[in-house]
Design a protein around this motif. Structure first.
Motif, short mmCIF file in Angstrom:
data_model
loop_
_atom_site.label_atom_id
_atom_site.label_comp_id
_atom_site.label_asym_id
_atom_site.label_seq_id
_atom_site.Cartn_x
_atom_site.Cartn_y
_atom_site.Cartn_z
N GLN A 93 1.98 -4.07 -2.31
CA GLN A 93 2.69 -3.20 -1.48
C GLN A 93 2.07 -2.60 -0.27
O GLN A 93 1.05 -2.41 -0.10
CB GLN A 93 2.63 -1.95 -2.59
N VAL A 94 3.02 -2.30 0.68
CA VAL A 94 2.70 -2.13 2.23
C VAL A 94 2.68 -0.62 2.40
O VAL A 94 3.67 -0.08 2.21
CB VAL A 94 3.48 -2.97 3.19
N GLN A 95 1.55 0.16 2.69
CA GLN A 95 1.45 1.75 3.12
C GLN A 95 2.15 1.36 4.20
O GLN A 95 1.82 0.69 5.35
CB GLN A 95 0.40 2.15 2.86
N THR A 96 3.06 2.41 4.83
CA THR A 96 3.74 2.55 5.92
C THR A 96 2.41 2.53 7.22
O THR A 96 2.65 2.00 8.37
CB THR A 96 4.81 3.41 6.20
N ASN A 97 1.30 3.10 6.92
CA ASN A 97 0.43 3.29 7.92
C ASN A 97 -0.49 2.17 7.92
O ASN A 97 -1.34 1.99 8.95
CB ASN A 97 -0.52 4.64 7.61
N LYS A 98 -0.10 1.13 7.28
CA LYS A 98 -0.79 -0.08 7.25
C LYS A 98 0.19 -1.16 7.93
O LYS A 98 -0.50 -2.25 7.99
CB LYS A 98 -1.30 -0.80 6.02
N ALA A 99 1.39 -0.91 8.25
CA ALA A 99 2.17 -1.84 8.95
C ALA A 99 1.80 -2.47 10.02
O ALA A 99 1.98 -3.93 10.12
CB ALA A 99 3.56 -1.26 9.10
N ARG A 100 1.23 -1.61 10.97
CA ARG A 100 0.63 -2.73 12.38
C ARG A 100 -0.19 -3.60 12.05
O ARG A 100 -0.29 -4.60 12.60
CB ARG A 100 0.20 -1.38 13.24
N VAL A 118 10.82 -0.63 5.86
CA VAL A 118 11.50 -1.70 7.18
C VAL A 118 11.38 -1.07 8.56
O VAL A 118 11.01 -1.87 9.37
CB VAL A 118 13.03 -1.77 6.86
N SER A 119 11.63 0.27 8.72
CA SER A 119 11.37 0.79 10.00
C SER A 119 9.98 0.55 10.83
O SER A 119 9.72 0.37 11.65
CB SER A 119 11.79 2.30 10.08
N ALA A 120 8.97 1.05 9.69
CA ALA A 120 7.56 0.89 9.97
C ALA A 120 7.21 -0.54 10.27
O ALA A 120 6.40 -0.61 11.37
CB ALA A 120 6.68 1.13 8.83
#
Length: 246
Positions: A93-100, A118-120
């Protein structure tokens, strides 16, 4: 490197070679039983919790596709192995704050399960100026049932697939699932994988290039291949029961 370290490395290489050979034999047999060419199935070795040294040894044995499920482990490991010809799959699972961070090394993210992610991921890809990121919709056959798996319910897959396909920086690669722990298909991986195959067919009707079907792990890869999986994610059967990292 000391003699003892060299011996430990040689022993570990032999262990990994044995595990990899056994899994390759299982995949070949499953493909034969399903009437499929071996070339249709890609083995993705899940190296989560194991050190970069194991990833290097696997690469020396010809492994090219590896997977991780936690960015805090994956990011430094990918950096350590940046000189190797590896394709990195992110399966957790990807946390949005880890997307970059994830988009800096991952070639495919198998666990896309919500519009916000998706947005992140899109924003991160565009900010990093990298090539398209391959995304798979994670399907949960026990969505909303107790402590079910992460992912989206089957009836939500088309909308999320369309969103990924229409979002800059992302490429819709296909669908993924993990055999459910609860619900009507609990303990029935073959049935779950068969349903995933039907979902994949529907997704490909709208998005012909979304051909990846990621399903099956150490305990159920045969059922996944029988149902049409193109990618199997295998960890323990290759890496063994070695004490993992903390």
């Amino acid at each position: 490197m000391t003699d003892r370290q060299q011996g430990d490395t040689a022993d570990r290489l032999a262990q990994l070679r044995g595990g990899l050979s056994a899994v390759e034999q299982r995949i070949a047999a499953a493909c034969a039983a399903a009437g499929r060419p071996r070339s249709e199935v890609t083995l993705v070795v899940v190296t989560k919790t194991y050190p970069a040294s194991d990833t290097r040894l696997l690469a020396s044995l010809g492994v090219r596709e590896v997977a991780e499920n936690r960015d805090q482990d994956a990011a430094p490991k990918a950096a350590d192995c940046a000189d190797l010809p590896l394709v990195w799959h992110f399966v957790g699972q990807v946390q949005t704050n880890k997307a970059r961070s994830v988009v800096r090394y991952a070639h495919h993210v198998h666990s896309v399960d919500r519009p916000r992610l998706v947005s992140a991921l899109s924003e991160a890809v565009l900010r990093e100026g990298r090539a398209e990121l391959g995304c798979l919709v994670q399907v949960a056959f026990d969505a909303g049932v107790g402590a079910g798996r992460a992912g989206v319910a089957p009836d939500q897959v088309p909308a999320l697939a369309d969103l990924i396909a229409d979002t800059p920086g992302l490429r819709l690669d296909g669908v993924m699932t993990v055999a459910p722990l609860t619900g009507a298909l609990a303990g029935r991986p073959a049935a779950a994988f068969a349903e995933l195959a039907e979902i994949s067919t529907a997704v490909r009707a709208a998005h012909p290039a979304a051909t990846m079907v990621s399903a099956g792990m150490s305990g159920d890869l045969e059922q996944a291949i029988a149902a049409g999986a193109t990618h199997v994610r295998v960890g323990t059967a290759v890496l063994g029961a070695r004490s993992p990292l903390g």
